[in-house]
Motif scaffolding. Structure first.
Motif, PDB file in Angstrom:
ATOM      1  N   GLN A  62      -6.443 -76.763  90.766  1.00 13.22           N
ATOM      2  CA  GLN A  62      -6.466 -75.302  90.655  1.00 13.22           C
ATOM      3  C   GLN A  62      -5.395 -74.680  91.538  1.00 13.22           C
ATOM      4  O   GLN A  62      -4.754 -73.684  91.162  1.00 13.22           O
ATOM      5  CB  GLN A  62      -7.850 -74.771  91.055  1.00 13.22           C
ATOM      6  CG  GLN A  62      -8.029 -73.281  90.797  1.00 13.22           C
ATOM      7  CD  GLN A  62      -8.059 -72.957  89.318  1.00 13.22           C
ATOM      8  OE1 GLN A  62      -8.847 -73.530  88.569  1.00 13.22           O
ATOM      9  NE2 GLN A  62      -7.187 -72.051  88.871  1.00 13.22           N
ATOM     10  N   ASP A  66      -2.578 -72.092  90.250  1.00 15.17           N
ATOM     11  CA  ASP A  66      -2.438 -70.765  90.853  1.00 15.17           C
ATOM     12  C   ASP A  66      -1.040 -70.566  91.439  1.00 15.17           C
ATOM     13  O   ASP A  66      -0.512 -69.447  91.436  1.00 15.17           O
ATOM     14  CB  ASP A  66      -3.489 -70.575  91.944  1.00 15.17           C
ATOM     15  CG  ASP A  66      -4.914 -70.520  91.399  1.00 15.17           C
ATOM     16  OD1 ASP A  66      -5.061 -70.286  90.182  1.00 15.17           O
ATOM     17  OD2 ASP A  66      -5.860 -70.728  92.178  1.00 15.17           O
ATOM     18  N   GLU A  69       1.588 -70.090  88.248  1.00 12.14           N
ATOM     19  CA  GLU A  69       1.542 -68.890  87.406  1.00 12.14           C
ATOM     20  C   GLU A  69       2.551 -67.819  87.835  1.00 12.14           C
ATOM     21  O   GLU A  69       3.387 -67.405  87.009  1.00 12.14           O
ATOM     22  CB  GLU A  69       0.127 -68.316  87.381  1.00 12.14           C
ATOM     23  CG  GLU A  69       0.024 -67.074  86.492  1.00 12.14           C
ATOM     24  CD  GLU A  69      -1.358 -66.463  86.518  1.00 12.14           C
ATOM     25  OE1 GLU A  69      -1.717 -65.799  85.536  1.00 12.14           O
ATOM     26  OE2 GLU A  69      -2.080 -66.647  87.528  1.00 12.14           O
ATOM     27  N   ASP A  83       1.026 -69.352  79.517  1.00 11.67           N
ATOM     28  CA  ASP A  83      -0.384 -69.021  79.307  1.00 11.67           C
ATOM     29  C   ASP A  83      -1.222 -69.898  80.232  1.00 11.67           C
ATOM     30  O   ASP A  83      -1.450 -71.090  79.971  1.00 11.67           O
ATOM     31  CB  ASP A  83      -0.761 -69.259  77.849  1.00 11.67           C
ATOM     32  CG  ASP A  83      -2.184 -68.795  77.523  1.00 11.67           C
ATOM     33  OD1 ASP A  83      -2.941 -68.520  78.476  1.00 11.67           O
ATOM     34  OD2 ASP A  83      -2.521 -68.720  76.333  1.00 11.67           O
ATOM     35  N   LYS A  84      -1.671 -69.302  81.315  1.00 10.19           N
ATOM     36  CA  LYS A  84      -2.455 -70.030  82.312  1.00 10.19           C
ATOM     37  C   LYS A  84      -3.696 -70.657  81.706  1.00 10.19           C
ATOM     38  O   LYS A  84      -4.135 -71.736  82.140  1.00 10.19           O
ATOM     39  CB  LYS A  84      -2.839 -69.077  83.440  1.00 10.19           C
ATOM     40  CG  LYS A  84      -3.614 -69.727  84.573  1.00 10.19           C
ATOM     41  CD  LYS A  84      -3.931 -68.719  85.681  1.00 10.19           C
ATOM     42  CE  LYS A  84      -4.683 -69.361  86.836  1.00 10.19           C
ATOM     43  NZ  LYS A  84      -4.990 -68.372  87.908  1.00 10.19           N
ATOM     44  N   SER A  85      -4.259 -70.028  80.688  1.00  7.16           N
ATOM     45  CA  SER A  85      -5.519 -70.500  80.124  1.00  7.16           C
ATOM     46  C   SER A  85      -5.391 -71.893  79.506  1.00  7.16           C
ATOM     47  O   SER A  85      -6.386 -72.636  79.428  1.00  7.16           O
ATOM     48  CB  SER A  85      -6.039 -69.518  79.072  1.00  7.16           C
ATOM     49  OG  SER A  85      -5.222 -69.529  77.912  1.00  7.16           O
ATOM     50  N   LYS A  86      -4.186 -72.268  79.063  1.00  8.06           N
ATOM     51  CA  LYS A  86      -4.000 -73.588  78.459  1.00  8.06           C
ATOM     52  C   LYS A  86      -4.255 -74.684  79.485  1.00  8.06           C
ATOM     53  O   LYS A  86      -4.900 -75.700  79.194  1.00  8.06           O
ATOM     54  CB  LYS A  86      -2.597 -73.714  77.881  1.00  8.06           C
ATOM     55  CG  LYS A  86      -2.263 -72.696  76.791  1.00  8.06           C
ATOM     56  CD  LYS A  86      -3.189 -72.848  75.604  1.00  8.06           C
ATOM     57  CE  LYS A  86      -2.845 -71.861  74.492  1.00  8.06           C
ATOM     58  NZ  LYS A  86      -3.784 -71.949  73.347  1.00  8.06           N
ATOM     59  N   GLN A  88      -5.850 -74.073  82.388  1.00  9.80           N
ATOM     60  CA  GLN A  88      -7.193 -73.836  82.919  1.00  9.80           C
ATOM     61  C   GLN A  88      -8.228 -74.584  82.079  1.00  9.80           C
ATOM     62  O   GLN A  88      -9.219 -75.109  82.611  1.00  9.80           O
ATOM     63  CB  GLN A  88      -7.506 -72.343  82.942  1.00  9.80           C
ATOM     64  CG  GLN A  88      -8.760 -71.985  83.720  1.00  9.80           C
ATOM     65  CD  GLN A  88      -8.595 -72.239  85.215  1.00  9.80           C
ATOM     66  OE1 GLN A  88      -7.682 -71.707  85.842  1.00  9.80           O
ATOM     67  NE2 GLN A  88      -9.498 -73.042  85.785  1.00  9.80           N
ATOM     68  N   TYR A  89      -7.987 -74.653  80.788  1.00  6.92           N
ATOM     69  CA  TYR A  89      -8.881 -75.372  79.875  1.00  6.92           C
ATOM     70  C   TYR A  89      -8.985 -76.848  80.290  1.00  6.92           C
ATOM     71  O   TYR A  89     -10.081 -77.427  80.331  1.00  6.92           O
ATOM     72  CB  TYR A  89      -8.357 -75.245  78.447  1.00  6.92           C
ATOM     73  CG  TYR A  89      -9.101 -76.070  77.429  1.00  6.92           C
ATOM     74  CD1 TYR A  89     -10.281 -75.617  76.850  1.00  6.92           C
ATOM     75  CD2 TYR A  89      -8.612 -77.314  77.023  1.00  6.92           C
ATOM     76  CE1 TYR A  89     -10.961 -76.369  75.902  1.00  6.92           C
ATOM     77  CE2 TYR A  89      -9.281 -78.079  76.086  1.00  6.92           C
ATOM     78  CZ  TYR A  89     -10.456 -77.604  75.525  1.00  6.92           C
ATOM     79  OH  TYR A  89     -11.131 -78.355  74.590  1.00  6.92           O
ATOM     80  N   ASP A  92     -10.971 -77.045  83.552  1.00  8.32           N
ATOM     81  CA  ASP A  92     -12.399 -76.770  83.405  1.00  8.32           C
ATOM     82  C   ASP A  92     -13.119 -77.883  82.642  1.00  8.32           C
ATOM     83  O   ASP A  92     -14.244 -78.261  82.991  1.00  8.32           O
ATOM     84  CB  ASP A  92     -12.609 -75.436  82.689  1.00  8.32           C
ATOM     85  CG  ASP A  92     -12.130 -74.254  83.513  1.00  8.32           C
ATOM     86  OD1 ASP A  92     -11.932 -74.432  84.737  1.00  8.32           O
ATOM     87  OD2 ASP A  92     -11.928 -73.162  82.939  1.00  8.32           O
ATOM     88  N   ASN A 126      -7.225 -78.890  71.028  1.00  5.59           N
ATOM     89  CA  ASN A 126      -6.769 -77.668  71.696  1.00  5.59           C
ATOM     90  C   ASN A 126      -5.523 -77.910  72.553  1.00  5.59           C
ATOM     91  O   ASN A 126      -4.918 -76.952  73.034  1.00  5.59           O
ATOM     92  CB  ASN A 126      -7.880 -77.099  72.575  1.00  5.59           C
ATOM     93  CG  ASN A 126      -9.031 -76.546  71.760  1.00  5.59           C
ATOM     94  OD1 ASN A 126      -8.819 -75.850  70.772  1.00  5.59           O
ATOM     95  ND2 ASN A 126     -10.259 -76.869  72.160  1.00  5.59           N
TER      96      ASN A 126
END
Length: 478
Positions: A62, A66, A69, A83-86, A88-89, A92, A126
């Protein structure tokens, strides 16, 4: 900022690909090959280092994400690319373990060019974008593979001339004929480790300690494969000036009265050093040693210099004629050429020795920049290309076939035409050949799974790598 943050180890343009792949894409499958180049075959080596150093286990944290980004937002000057979410997936769901599968030929394997060496695909729909995001890093396997290839090609040359001219049994010394002098000439310590260990796939002579360190750490061996000997440099042999060169030579022999010792002898006049200092003043001491004095020239045309040196040394120290009819110095004296050494020059040097009745066993080599630095990705023309995808539930064969124009304006086919489909490497009539996965179902894929979902699979030892790359005696005539 961490220099090994995986999220930042890609070409900048790749951060936009999660949007640029066609909507509905769920699988990207890509392969690595050597498309041609200087040599007809390539030694595959170095992937295990990259997997263990950068991808194994929790590849990023993480904190890494961070940190990346705001940095990448500055790279692009906009907030709609990265896209941070890619990532982050992956954190997680997989705690940072990468959902990809990598297959590769066993390291050390010698594969004819234009064949698949490695494949990579995402295991989570994904994360289709992840496959070629990793290209930037994994493509760097071209470097150790190319060094291992050059080193092995030199070994083939050396083996050939030993077969032709050396005393039967002398082939045991081939492991120490080519010595790696390249540490100071490479671009980084990591390059020294990768390139230096790649040379050790074929030879054991090396002054690049980083190569042995990397081989031990990443290739599951307790052995130190890089071996060296005491040796002078010009700062030693010029310390007392030209008038004191003989005293320095005496000091060298006194310091190491037994075993191998190498002495650079061209600080002023290599021919005088061989004829007077080594061949007369110190002759008795040299011949009475329990060991070998290795005389090193370091300037001038290698072929002409070597021929003159051997002429002098034969006259001063004598020689025997081996069972193949070639001259061999007494076992206490040998020569090492470490200047102007490259693949083509090595062939010229050994051919010149043969033409002049001199056995190859009299000469060893040191190779620096031409071994570890004077090469690039196009030496063996490495490329990693997508060959298969799944888009909206459909299998898609992916392939490029550019139209090109030659130097006189003719439209031609392309050297860069890529392969299409899911691939495997099989042995047809003993020759590695690339086919589709669905072809030749009775033939086993040479490639094996080496990495899957963050975990190493089928690790190899350095001993296995060396065995796979072995150059057998009785090579065909070049």
């Amino acid at each position: 900022m961490k220099t090994n943050n995986l999220i930042l180890l890609a070409d900048a343009y790749k951060y936009s690909h999660h949007k640029l792949y066609y909507p509905g894409t769920t699988k990207i499958y890509s392969y690595l090959e050597s498309r041609g180049g200087k040599f007809d075959s390539t030694v595959f080596y170095g992937l295990q280092y990259f997997l263990k150093e950068y991808l194994e286990g929790f590849a990023f944290t993480q904190e890494d994400l961070d940190e990346a980004e705001p940095f990448l937002q500055q790279v692009f000057g906009r907030d709609d690319v990265f896209d941070k979410s890619k990532f982050q997936y992956i954190l997680d769901k997989y705690h940072g373990k990468l959902p990809v599968k990598i297959k590769a030929v066993p390291e050390g394997t010698v594969v004819p060019v234009k064949n698949v060496l490695m494949t990579i695909e995402n295991t989570d729909p994904n994360c289709f974008w992840l496959t070629n995001f990793l290209e930037t890093l994994l493509m760097q396997v071209w470097y150790p593979s190319t060094v291992a290839t050059i080193s092995r090609e030199v070994k083939k040359v050396v083996t050939h001339y030993f077969e032709e001219t050396a005393t039967d049994g002398a082939e045991a010394g081939i492991e120490f004929v080519l010595n790696d002098f390249g540490f100071r000439g490479v671009s980084s310590v990591e390059s020294a480790g990768l390139g230096g260990s790649a040379h050790l796939v074929n030879f054991q002579g090396s002054d690049t300690i980083a190569g042995s360190v990397l081989a031990r750490k990443y290739y599951n061996t307790d052995q130190v494969y890089g071996k060296s000997v005491p040796a002078t440099e010009h700062s030693i042999c010029t310390l007392l000036g030209e008038q004191g060169e003989l005293d320095m030579f005496k000091h060298v022999l006194k310091t190491f009265p037994t075993g191998i010792v190498a002495c650079v002898s061209d600080s002023y006049n290599i021919f005088k050093a061989c004829e007077q200092y080594w061949g007369e003043d110190l002759k008795t001491e040299v011949l009475s040693r329990e060991g070998v004095l290795v005389i090193r020239p370091d300037s001038g045309d290698p072929v002409m210099t070597l021929l003159r040196i051997f002429e002098i040394l034969f006259a001063k120290f004598g020689f025997t004629t081996n069972d193949k009819g070639y001259k061999v110095l007494p076992p206490q004296v040998r020569v090492i050429q470490g200047d102007g050494v490259n693949y083509d020059a090595i062939k010229q040097m050994y051919q010149a020795l043969k033409d002049n009745g001199i056995s190859a066993e009299n000469l060893v080599l040191g190779m620096g920049g031409a071994l570890l630095q004077k090469l690039d990705r196009d030496t063996q023309k490495f490329a990693l290309k997508c060959s298969y995808a799944q888009v909206n539930g459909q299998d898609v064969v992916v392939q490029k076939s550019p139209t090109e124009m030659d130097t006189i304006g003719n439209i031609t086919g392309s050297f860069k035409k890529s392969k299409g489909g899911r691939l495997k490497l099989v042995k047809l009539q003993g020759e590695p050949t690339t086919v589709l996965e669905s072809d030749c179902p009775e033939l086993e894929d040479v490639m094996i799974t080496v990495f899957e979902n963050g975990e190493m699979v089928n690790e190899c030892t350095f001993e296995q790598v060396r065995e796979n790359a072995k150059v057998l005696f009785k090579q065909p005539v070049l």
